[in-house]
Design a protein around this motif. Structure first.
Motif, mmCIF file in Angstrom:
data_model
loop_
_atom_site.group_PDB
_atom_site.id
_atom_site.type_symbol
_atom_site.label_atom_id
_atom_site.label_comp_id
_atom_site.label_asym_id
_atom_site.label_seq_id
_atom_site.Cartn_x
_atom_site.Cartn_y
_atom_site.Cartn_z
ATOM 1 N N HIS A 67 14.815 1.351 9.153
ATOM 2 C CA HIS A 67 15.799 2.438 9.262
ATOM 3 C C HIS A 67 16.494 2.651 7.916
ATOM 4 C CE1 HIS A 67 14.980 2.754 13.409
ATOM 5 N NE2 HIS A 67 15.644 1.703 13.801
ATOM 6 N N ILE A 68 15.688 2.904 6.902
ATOM 7 C CA ILE A 68 16.173 3.054 5.528
ATOM 8 C C ILE A 68 16.524 4.516 5.269
ATOM 9 C CG2 ILE A 68 15.542 2.796 3.109
ATOM 10 C CD1 ILE A 68 13.390 0.740 4.196
ATOM 11 N N HIS A 69 17.736 4.749 4.768
ATOM 12 C CA HIS A 69 18.183 6.106 4.459
ATOM 13 C C HIS A 69 18.935 6.084 3.129
ATOM 14 C CE1 HIS A 69 17.275 6.991 8.652
ATOM 15 N NE2 HIS A 69 17.975 5.913 8.954
ATOM 16 N N SER A 79 21.770 3.301 3.394
ATOM 17 C CA SER A 79 21.988 2.541 4.625
ATOM 18 C C SER A 79 20.653 1.994 5.106
ATOM 19 C CB SER A 79 22.654 3.392 5.712
ATOM 20 O OG SER A 79 21.763 4.364 6.204
ATOM 21 N N ALA A 80 20.704 0.832 5.757
ATOM 22 C CA ALA A 80 19.491 0.201 6.279
ATOM 23 C C ALA A 80 19.863 -0.864 7.296
ATOM 24 C CB ALA A 80 18.687 -0.434 5.146
ATOM 25 N N HIS A 81 18.912 -1.218 8.137
ATOM 26 C CA HIS A 81 19.049 -2.347 9.052
ATOM 27 C C HIS A 81 18.280 -3.514 8.456
ATOM 28 C CE1 HIS A 81 19.774 0.267 12.892
ATOM 29 N NE2 HIS A 81 20.504 0.653 11.864
ATOM 30 N N ASP A 97 11.918 6.926 9.909
ATOM 31 C CA ASP A 97 12.043 5.602 9.300
ATOM 32 C C ASP A 97 11.089 5.466 8.119
ATOM 33 O OD1 ASP A 97 12.262 2.910 8.688
ATOM 34 O OD2 ASP A 97 12.308 2.290 10.779
ATOM 35 N N LEU A 98 11.631 5.335 6.894
ATOM 36 C CA LEU A 98 10.804 5.193 5.700
ATOM 37 C C LEU A 98 9.922 3.958 5.751
ATOM 38 C CD1 LEU A 98 13.302 6.149 2.864
ATOM 39 C CD2 LEU A 98 11.469 7.538 3.824
ATOM 40 N N SER A 99 10.402 2.884 6.358
ATOM 41 C CA SER A 99 9.588 1.669 6.405
ATOM 42 C C SER A 99 8.389 1.859 7.319
ATOM 43 C CB SER A 99 10.419 0.465 6.833
ATOM 44 O OG SER A 99 10.925 0.633 8.143
#
Length: 83
Positions: free
Chosen positions: A9-11, A23-25, A69-71
């Protein structure tokens, strides 16, 4: 960062000119060390003005988020989200 940790969840976006936000998890077990390393890296290496990182032991909202989600997209190119 070491093995067994994951990021998803990379932003990242521009808040204003020259002020970038991230932001990221982060899925980890050693929270303090990971947070300090991540915040230092985002500010010093990438110039982020502000960062929000969510620590978790599992992802509660993973289902349905693949489209943004970029990942998830990067896993198709060989990047798997490991920290």
């Amino acid at each position: 960062m070491g093995r067994g940790r994951r990021i998803h969840h990379i932003h990242a976006w521009a808040l204003t000119s020259g002020k970038h936000v991230f932001s990221a998890h982060l899925r980890v077990t050693d929270q303090e060390e990971v947070l300090q390393t991540a915040y230092d890296m985002l500010r010093k290496d990438f110039g982020f003005f502000f960062a929000t990182l969510q620590i978790e032991t599992r992802c509660f909202d993973e289902s349905g988020a693949e489209a943004i989600d970029l990942s998830a997209a990067s896993s198709k190119t060989g990047h798997n989200g490991d920290l």
